[in-house]
Scaffold this motif. Structure first.
Motif, short mmCIF file in Angstrom:
data_model
loop_
_atom_site.label_atom_id
_atom_site.label_comp_id
_atom_site.label_asym_id
_atom_site.label_seq_id
_atom_site.Cartn_x
_atom_site.Cartn_y
_atom_site.Cartn_z
N LYS A 264 -12.36 2.87 0.34
CA LYS A 264 -13.19 3.92 0.94
C LYS A 264 -12.35 5.16 1.28
CE LYS A 264 -16.70 0.76 2.71
NZ LYS A 264 -17.20 -0.01 3.88
N LEU A 265 -11.08 4.93 1.62
CA LEU A 265 -10.19 6.05 1.92
C LEU A 265 -9.90 6.86 0.65
CD1 LEU A 265 -8.44 7.53 4.03
CD2 LEU A 265 -6.58 5.93 3.48
N THR A 266 -9.66 6.19 -0.47
CA THR A 266 -9.43 6.94 -1.72
C THR A 266 -10.67 7.75 -2.08
OG1 THR A 266 -10.13 5.11 -3.17
CG2 THR A 266 -7.81 5.20 -2.58
N LEU A 267 -11.85 7.18 -1.89
CA LEU A 267 -13.09 7.91 -2.20
C LEU A 267 -13.26 9.11 -1.27
CD1 LEU A 267 -15.58 4.94 -2.79
CD2 LEU A 267 -14.44 6.34 -4.51
N ALA A 268 -12.99 8.90 0.03
CA ALA A 268 -13.14 10.00 1.00
C ALA A 268 -12.15 11.12 0.70
CB ALA A 268 -12.94 9.47 2.42
N LEU A 269 -10.93 10.75 0.33
CA LEU A 269 -9.91 11.74 -0.01
C LEU A 269 -10.35 12.60 -1.19
CD1 LEU A 269 -6.94 12.87 0.12
CD2 LEU A 269 -6.36 11.05 -1.51
N LEU A 270 -10.77 11.95 -2.27
CA LEU A 270 -11.08 12.65 -3.51
C LEU A 270 -12.42 13.37 -3.47
CD1 LEU A 270 -9.83 9.91 -6.02
CD2 LEU A 270 -8.65 12.01 -5.34
N LYS A 271 -13.27 13.03 -2.52
CA LYS A 271 -14.60 13.64 -2.43
C LYS A 271 -14.53 15.13 -2.12
CE LYS A 271 -19.07 13.03 -0.13
NZ LYS A 271 -19.83 12.25 0.89
N ASP A 272 -13.53 15.54 -1.33
CA ASP A 272 -13.41 16.93 -0.90
C ASP A 272 -12.08 17.50 -1.39
OD1 ASP A 272 -13.33 19.38 0.30
OD2 ASP A 272 -13.66 18.66 2.35
N PRO A 273 -12.11 18.41 -2.36
CA PRO A 273 -10.86 18.99 -2.89
C PRO A 273 -10.03 19.71 -1.82
CG PRO A 273 -12.70 19.46 -4.35
CD PRO A 273 -13.29 18.89 -3.10
N ALA A 274 -10.63 20.04 -0.68
CA ALA A 274 -9.87 20.69 0.40
C ALA A 274 -8.89 19.72 1.05
CB ALA A 274 -10.82 21.26 1.45
N ASN A 275 -9.05 18.42 0.80
CA ASN A 275 -8.18 17.41 1.42
C ASN A 275 -6.79 17.36 0.79
OD1 ASN A 275 -10.17 16.51 3.21
ND2 ASN A 275 -10.97 15.00 1.75
N TYR A 276 -6.66 17.91 -0.42
CA TYR A 276 -5.40 17.70 -1.16
C TYR A 276 -5.18 18.84 -2.16
CZ TYR A 276 -8.62 16.26 -4.86
OH TYR A 276 -9.62 16.24 -5.79
N GLU A 277 -3.99 18.87 -2.68
CA GLU A 277 -3.71 19.71 -3.83
C GLU A 277 -2.85 18.91 -4.81
OE1 GLU A 277 -1.34 23.17 -3.10
OE2 GLU A 277 -0.03 22.15 -1.66
N VAL A 278 -3.10 19.12 -6.09
CA VAL A 278 -2.31 18.48 -7.13
C VAL A 278 -1.33 19.50 -7.66
CG1 VAL A 278 -2.35 17.36 -9.38
CG2 VAL A 278 -4.16 16.87 -7.71
N VAL A 279 -0.06 19.16 -7.62
CA VAL A 279 0.96 20.11 -8.06
C VAL A 279 1.83 19.47 -9.14
CG1 VAL A 279 1.05 21.34 -5.86
CG2 VAL A 279 2.52 19.36 -6.20
N GLU A 280 2.25 20.30 -10.07
CA GLU A 280 3.28 19.89 -11.02
C GLU A 280 4.62 20.18 -10.37
OE1 GLU A 280 2.92 21.66 -14.84
OE2 GLU A 280 1.29 20.33 -15.45
N LEU A 281 5.50 19.21 -10.40
CA LEU A 281 6.72 19.32 -9.61
C LEU A 281 7.71 20.32 -10.21
CD1 LEU A 281 7.29 15.63 -8.56
CD2 LEU A 281 6.56 17.53 -7.13
N ALA A 282 8.03 21.33 -9.41
CA ALA A 282 9.07 22.27 -9.79
C ALA A 282 10.42 21.64 -9.48
CB ALA A 282 8.90 23.57 -9.01
N SER A 283 11.46 22.18 -10.04
CA SER A 283 12.78 21.54 -9.95
C SER A 283 13.28 21.41 -8.52
CB SER A 283 13.79 22.32 -10.78
OG SER A 283 13.86 23.67 -10.34
N ALA A 284 13.03 22.41 -7.66
CA ALA A 284 13.58 22.38 -6.30
C ALA A 284 13.01 21.22 -5.49
CB ALA A 284 13.31 23.70 -5.59
#
Length: 294
Positions: A264-284
Motif C-alpha cells: 500500500k505504501l508503494t501504491l501511495a507513493l507512486l499515486k502522486d508524482p509530487a511525492n518523488y522525483e526520478v533522476v538520472e545520476l550525475a557523476s557528482a
C-alpha cells in the motif's frame, strides 16, 4: 553511475515453502531499461515487477498476470535491491521462489557468483520528496525525505523471546550482507499447523525458518542474532519496496509493518508524482551512492 545487470546466467534448485516441491530458479542478464522481469517457464508467462502486478500480500508478496502467479518473491528481491541491480530476468518453473534457508543469503551468494556489471546507460533513482505514510490502527509504514538511506523498524509480539525489538539499518550493500541477509523468516507452531491444514507451508521446517512455540525457539541451533526477528522484517521491507522499480534515496520507517502495508505504501507513493522525483545520476552525486553498492 550506470545501470547494472548480472555478468552471467546462474541457477539453483531449492524447496518451495508452500508446496514443498523442488523449484528451479535461473537468473539471466537483461538489457538497459528492462527492469526486473519474472518468467514462469512452465506456463510461458512473463510478469514484470510492478505494483500493479501484486495480487496477494497476506502471507508473502505474490505477483501475477493472466492467472499465473509467483509467490514469496521478497527474500530474493531484497538481495537484488541490495546489490543495486536494475535489469534482470528471473525464471522459475513453479509458482514460488525457493525458500532456501529462510533468509536472503543464498541469493546474495548466487549474485556474487553471477557478478554485477555496469551497462551503458545512466542509472535512474527515485528521490523521496514528501513524507508518505500508510497507517492502520497503531501499525504504520512510511517514507521520509532524506539524503541517506535508512531502514528503521520496530516490532512488538506478546512472546517472551521476541517482545519489542527495534533496529536501524544504515543501508549499504556491505551493511546489508553483514547485518540483515542472514536473518531468517519466523513463525509459530500453531500458525504452521493451521497453514498445513490448508495445504500451505508444506515445505516449511526448522531448516528454513525460525519456529517458536509459546515460550521458546525450537531450532536446536538457536538464533543467528538476538534480534533476528526485526532484522528479518527489514529484509522483507527492502524486498517489498523494490516494487517501486528502482533504488530510492530516503528513509523507510515502520512499526509492526507487513507485506500488505508495504504494498500500500508503494501504491501511495507512486499515486502522486509530487511525492518523488526520478533522476538520472550525475557523476557528482553518483560517487556517494556508488559507495553504497561497492
Amino acid at each position: 553511475m550506470m545501470q547494472t545487470t548480472i555478468g552471467k546466467s546462474v541457477e539453483l534448485v531449492g524447496i518451495g515453502l508452500h508446496r514443498g516441491s523442488p523449484v528451479k530458479l535461473r537468473l539471466e542478464p537483461l538489457g538497459v531499461n528492462s527492469g526486473i522481469v519474472f518468467y514462469r517457464s512452465d506456463a510461458g508467462v512473463s510478469i514484470p515487477l510492478i505494483p500493479a502486478n501484486v495480487v496477494d500480500t497476506k502471507m508473502a508478496t505474490v505477483i501475477g498476470r493472466e492467472g499465473v502467479t509467483i509467490s514469496t518473491i521478497e527474500h530474493m528481491l531484497s538481495a537484488i535491491y541490495a546489490y543495486g541491480i536494475d535489469n534482470l530476468r528471473v525464471i522459475v518453473d513453479a509458482d514460488e521462489i525457493p525458500v532456501m534457508d529462510g533468509s536472503s543469503m543464498s541469493f546474495c551468494m548466487l549474485l556474487e557468483e553471477a557478478g554485477v556489471v555496469a551497462q551503458d546507460t545512466p542509472k535512474k533513482i527515485m528521490r523521496i520528496k514528501k513524507e508518505v505514510i500508510v497507517q492502520e490502527g497503531d501499525k504504520y509504514v512510511k517514507l521520509i525525505p532524506s539524503n541517506g538511506m535508512n531502514y528503521d523498524f520496530t516490532i512488538k509480539f506478546s512472546h517472551p523471546v521476541i517482545d519489542k525489538q527495534s533496529y536501524v539499518l544504515a543501508f549499504t550493500k556491505e551493511n546489508y550482507k553483514k547485518e540483515i541477509a542472514r536473518a531468517r523468516t519466523f513463525g509459530f507452531v500453531h500458525e504452521v499447523q493451521y497453514l498445513r491444514s490448508k495445504g500451505l507451508a508444506l515445505g516449511g521446517s526448522l531448516e528454513n525458518a525460525v519456529v517458536l512455540d509459546d515460550k521458546k525457539v525450537l531450532n536446536p541451533e538457536g538464533l543467528r542474532f538476538g534480534d533476528e526477528f526485526v532484522r528479518h522484517k527489514i529484509l522483507d521491507a527492502i524486498g517489498d519496496m523494490s516494487l517501486i522499480g528502482m533504488n530510492f534515496i530516503g528513509n523507510y520507517e515502520a512499526y509492526a509493518g507487513s507485506h500488505d502495508l508495504n504494498h500500500k505504501l508503494t501504491l501511495a507513493l507512486l499515486k502522486d508524482p509530487a511525492n518523488y522525483e526520478v533522476v538520472e545520476l550525475a557523476s557528482a552525486e553518483s560517487k556517494e551512492l556508488a559507495k553504497a553498492y561497492a
